[in-house]
Design a protein around this motif. Structure first.
Motif, PDB file in Angstrom:
ATOM      1  N   LYS A   1       0.833  -1.199   0.000  1.00  0.00           N
ATOM      2  CA  LYS A   1       0.000   0.000   0.000  1.00  0.00           C
ATOM      3  C   LYS A   1       0.867   1.248   0.000  1.00  0.00           C
ATOM      4  O   LYS A   1       1.616   1.517   0.936  1.00  0.00           O
ATOM      5  CB  LYS A   1      -0.933  -0.003   1.210  1.00  0.00           C
ATOM      6  CG  LYS A   1      -1.934   1.141   1.195  1.00  0.00           C
ATOM      7  CD  LYS A   1      -2.910   1.055   2.367  1.00  0.00           C
ATOM      8  CE  LYS A   1      -3.917   2.182   2.320  1.00  0.00           C
ATOM      9  NZ  LYS A   1      -4.870   2.122   3.453  1.00  0.00           N
TER      10      LYS A   1
ATOM     11  N   ASP B   1      -4.578  -1.120  -7.704  1.00  0.00           N
ATOM     12  CA  ASP B   1      -4.475  -0.350  -6.463  1.00  0.00           C
ATOM     13  C   ASP B   1      -3.020  -0.060  -6.114  1.00  0.00           C
ATOM     14  O   ASP B   1      -2.720   0.933  -5.443  1.00  0.00           O
ATOM     15  CB  ASP B   1      -5.125  -1.115  -5.305  1.00  0.00           C
ATOM     16  CG  ASP B   1      -6.631  -1.185  -5.429  1.00  0.00           C
ATOM     17  OD1 ASP B   1      -7.206  -0.350  -6.169  1.00  0.00           O
ATOM     18  OD2 ASP B   1      -7.239  -2.068  -4.786  1.00  0.00           O
ATOM     19  N   GLN B   2      -2.094  -0.937  -6.542  1.00  0.00           N
ATOM     20  CA  GLN B   2      -0.698  -0.790  -6.167  1.00  0.00           C
ATOM     21  C   GLN B   2       0.130   0.005  -7.179  1.00  0.00           C
ATOM     22  O   GLN B   2       1.029   0.744  -6.801  1.00  0.00           O
ATOM     23  CB  GLN B   2      -0.033  -2.167  -5.972  1.00  0.00           C
ATOM     24  CG  GLN B   2      -0.524  -2.945  -4.778  1.00  0.00           C
ATOM     25  CD  GLN B   2      -1.780  -3.746  -5.093  1.00  0.00           C
ATOM     26  OE1 GLN B   2      -2.102  -3.966  -6.254  1.00  0.00           O
ATOM     27  NE2 GLN B   2      -2.480  -4.182  -4.056  1.00  0.00           N
TER      28      GLN B   2
END
Length: 327
Positions: free
Chosen positions: A106, A178-179
């Motif tokens: 994240k 998302d990364q």
């Protein structure tokens, strides 16, 4: 045509990193043997963050892995191969537990995820570590996960550090999770170009040179064959690396139903397309092939050597960024 055979020298970054022996040492040794048999040189983009953080661990396994890493890098250098900078900044948040790595992806996978001051520290420290290890000055770069954008965050730092060549772009490609993300849909369809603040905008007299990874438009049929062959003939098509890739939600379904731009690669079944891609690009000056020791298969080792031999007969030359830079 000049052909660059480049390999990202690294572990996996998913739920299982894999071992240095299976992901890096053993397959790289086979690549070095192929190169020696065919009298060519390879380019290795070394994930130096792994080495930096491995050296901080106290276990006997970490000490042994560090020695294996150092020995193989020395073998590359002594063999005349090119060792250049590859950065996966998620190592800054990696945890070493029970002789294995745990990753927090994240806001750590891209350099752009970090504040400017942290970007400068990471890039400067990683480049120094690589240069100290190789006793050479690195000047070429490949971003981890191809996440070179936004480049303006790196522009002045790279100029200060003498990083002049990038090979992260493969024109036409776009992906976002998302990364990590990249968007090369507007990159010049050229085999090299100068740029300054944006890797997708050609700039006359720009300080930097982009030597893109050669891209190819793959059909859904290619990916159906890839997945089917892997199940029918696992001994030939199973990756030699023993880790797990970072999850890419939705990608498998997308490539099975759409034409997609991806890179010319020596990994797995992708190697079957190398001679066809070379033929399509034979009027260009450069062809850049990307690979990963961890992603090689028994099939791709054979296909890679056949590709090398075929292209040598065609009088194409195999080069590195160091030989290119000296021209």
């Amino acid at each position: 045509m000049q052909i660059f055979l480049t390999f990202d020298y690294e572990l996996f970054f998913g739920s299982k990193a894999g071992s240095i022996e299976k992901c890096m040492i053993e397959p790289t040794q086979r690549l070095l043997e192929i190169a020696e048999r065919n009298a060519i040189k390879l380019v290795f983009f070394v994930d130096i963050g792994y080495y930096i953080h491995l050296k901080k661990q106290n276990s006997q396994k970490a000490v042994n892995d560090t020695r294996l890493f150092e020995k193989q890098i020395r073998q590359m250098i002594d063999g005349g191969h090119d060792v250049q900078l590859h950065i996966h900044p998620h190592w800054e948040k990696a945890i070493y537990e029970s002789d294995s790595w745990v990753f927090d992806m994240k806001n750590t996978y891209k350099l752009a995820d970090f504040p400017d001051s942290e970007i400068e520290r990471i890039v400067s420290n990683y480049k120094t570590a690589l240069d100290d290890l190789t006793q050479k000055k690195s000047f070429a770069f490949r971003a981890g996960g191809w996440c070179i954008q936004p480049f303006h965050k790196l522009e002045h730092l790279f100029m200060k550090l003498g990083i002049r060549i990038d090979s992260s772009v493969f024109p036409g490609a776009k992906y976002s999770t998302d990364q990590y993300d990249y968007d090369f849909t507007n990159a010049p369809k050229k085999d090299s170009y100068c740029f300054q603040s944006d890797v997708t905008i050609e700039t006359e007299n720009g300080f930097f040179t982009e030597i893109p990874i050669t891209s190819y438009r793959y059909s859904p049929l290619f990916y159906w064959k890839l997945y089917i062959l892997g199940r029918l003939f696992p001994k030939q098509h199973k990756m030699v690396g023993d880790g797990i890739f970072l999850s890419q939600p939705g990608k498998k379904k997308f490539v099975l139903t759409n034409y997609t731009w991806n890179h010319a690669s020596s990994d797995g079944y992708y190697a079957s397309k190398l001679n066809d891609i070379a033929k399509r690009n034979q009027d260009n000056s450069n062809m850049v092939v990307i690979g990963h020791p961890k992603g090689m298969t028994e099939y791709s080792f054979k296909q890679l050597e056949r590709f090398i031999q075929h292209q040598k007969k065609k009088k194409h030359t195999f080069v590195t960024f160091s030989t290119y830079n000296s021209q």
